[in-house]
Design an enzyme around this catalytic site. Structure first.
Site, PDB file in Angstrom:
ATOM      1  N   ARG A 145       0.834  -1.140  -0.066  1.00  0.00           N
ATOM      2  CA  ARG A 145      -0.189  -0.073  -0.038  1.00  0.00           C
ATOM      3  C   ARG A 145       0.783   1.372  -0.082  1.00  0.00           C
ATOM      4  NH1 ARG A 145      -2.092  -3.462   3.953  1.00  0.00           N
ATOM      5  NH2 ARG A 145      -4.215  -4.283   3.659  1.00  0.00           N
ATOM      6  N   LYS A 169      -1.817  -2.565   8.198  1.00  0.00           N
ATOM      7  CA  LYS A 169      -2.794  -2.120   8.768  1.00  0.00           C
ATOM      8  C   LYS A 169      -2.889  -2.516  10.108  1.00  0.00           C
ATOM      9  CE  LYS A 169      -6.010  -0.867   5.236  1.00  0.00           C
ATOM     10  NZ  LYS A 169      -7.454  -0.993   4.546  1.00  0.00           N
ATOM     11  N   HIS A 240      -2.533   2.923  -5.865  1.00  0.00           N
ATOM     12  CA  HIS A 240      -3.428   1.771  -5.417  1.00  0.00           C
ATOM     13  C   HIS A 240      -3.592   0.727  -6.806  1.00  0.00           C
ATOM     14  CE1 HIS A 240      -5.089  -0.124  -1.746  1.00  0.00           C
ATOM     15  NE2 HIS A 240      -6.123  -0.410  -2.672  1.00  0.00           N
ATOM     16  N   ARG A 243      -0.938  -1.854  -7.109  1.00  0.00           N
ATOM     17  CA  ARG A 243      -1.179  -2.963  -6.031  1.00  0.00           C
ATOM     18  C   ARG A 243      -2.355  -3.617  -6.791  1.00  0.00           C
ATOM     19  NH1 ARG A 243      -1.490  -4.276  -0.646  1.00  0.00           N
ATOM     20  NH2 ARG A 243      -3.606  -4.662   0.242  1.00  0.00           N
ATOM     21  N   HIS A 266      -4.307  -8.983   3.449  1.00  0.00           N
ATOM     22  CA  HIS A 266      -5.824  -8.554   3.622  1.00  0.00           C
ATOM     23  C   HIS A 266      -6.117  -9.424   4.994  1.00  0.00           C
ATOM     24  CE1 HIS A 266      -7.082  -7.681  -0.524  1.00  0.00           C
ATOM     25  NE2 HIS A 266      -6.687  -6.801   0.092  1.00  0.00           N
ATOM     26  N   TYR A 275     -10.045  -9.578  -6.783  1.00  0.00           N
ATOM     27  CA  TYR A 275      -9.328  -9.594  -7.951  1.00  0.00           C
ATOM     28  C   TYR A 275      -9.262 -10.900  -8.838  1.00  0.00           C
ATOM     29  CZ  TYR A 275      -7.021  -5.848  -5.055  1.00  0.00           C
ATOM     30  OH  TYR A 275      -6.974  -4.821  -4.623  1.00  0.00           O
TER      31      TYR A 275
END
Length: 294
Positions: A145, A169, A240, A243, A266, A275
């Site tokens: 990211r 994250k 992004h 990504r 994720h 995706y």
């Protein structure tokens, strides 16, 4: 009762002027619809079928599902207000269901285009050029990211193990392998980096501004947009997108979905499944190979 509801929003809920205006506009539109279609002058007299008829009418007018859902939210708020005030004995919105928003597939750069974007001849042979190429290559070949790239430090790059430690994250750390090609380009970039900023140590940021300071989102956005503008056909040209491209190309080449999930950081598989769409080139290839009349 619309006026009383507006007063409630303004002084009790302390809603923003924009929200109050939108709610009042929605309820006025509904009032006009009920009067013209069902000869009802009071919103409190509406039943579930009539409210559903209004929603159908909005859809037929071509309103997006997002806009319609916002108006449904207005109705729910308004009729709950009437229920609390004792103006109605049953909420007529209890059967109303929000519309499903169509899922937008993530945009990605085609393989031929990304190869052109990463061509060494596209970039200047100085620190800025080496840095810009590293931004593009690192985003595409690791899938990190923007926020993860900005805080990355040299000590997080483990060249002897061909991997990089990324802080994602919720402060969750993950390990991403790097290719031999990326490893060699990092070494080349590191040499120019150390020549340009000789006092920078292993704890220094990996991607920096021309003056050696920590990079920032808009700087990386400008770099990505500049080089994607040259070759990419996507409408979006953001970090992004690279990504998205990383994930899409891996899956198109047969990568395991769970492995891609871990690489992207994720929390659950549902976020990665978006995706699994196929590029048109892949669909054509499958069609030509499998269809007897192709």
């Amino acid at each position: 009762m619309i006026e009383s509801f507006v007063t409630y929003l303004q002084y009790e809920k302390r809603s923003s002027p924009h929200t109050v205006e939108a709610y009042e506009r929605d309820l006025t539109q509904l009032s006009e619809f009920l009067e013209l279609s069902f000869e009802k002058e009071e919103l409190a007299q509406a039943d579930p079928k009539e409210l559903r008829a209004w929603v159908i009418d909005l859809v037929e007018q071509g309103l997006s599902s997002t806009s319609v859902n916002r108006k449904i939210a207005t109705l729910r708020s308004y009729y709950k207000f009437l229920l609390r005030r004792g103006e109605i004995i049953q909420d007529p919105t209890y059967k109303l269901k929000s519309l499903k928003n169509p899922k937008k597939l993530p945009e990605f750069v085609q393989e031929k285009s990304i190869a052109s974007v990463l061509e060494e001849s596209v970039y200047e042979d100085d620190f800025r050029g080496k840095r810009d190429r590293m931004v593009m290559e690192f985003l595409y070949l690791t899938g990190v990211r923007l926020s993860e790239l900005i805080v990355l430090r040299w000590e997080d790059i483990e060249l002897n193990q061909d991997q990089v430690k990324v802080l994602g994250k919720r402060k969750k750390e993950r390990i991403i392998p790097i290719t031999k090609g990326l490893r060699q380009n990092i070494i080349s970039y590191q040499k120019v980096f150390e020549e340009t900023f000789p006092k920078a140590g292993q704890s220094h940021y990996f991607i920096v501004s021309n003056s050696g300071k920590k990079s920032y989102p808009m700087m990386v956005y400008r770099i990505v947009r500049k080089y994607l503008d040259l070759f990419a056909q996507t409408s979006k040209r953001s970090p992004h997108v690279l990504r998205h491209t990383f994930a899409t190309h891996l899956l198109n080449k047969g990568a395991d979905l769970n492995a891609v999930k871990d690489l992207l950081g994720h929390a659950n598989l549902a976020a990665t499944q978006v995706y699994t769409h196929n590029s048109m080139e892949k669909l054509k290839a499958v069609f030509e190979q499998a269809h007897p009349k192709a």
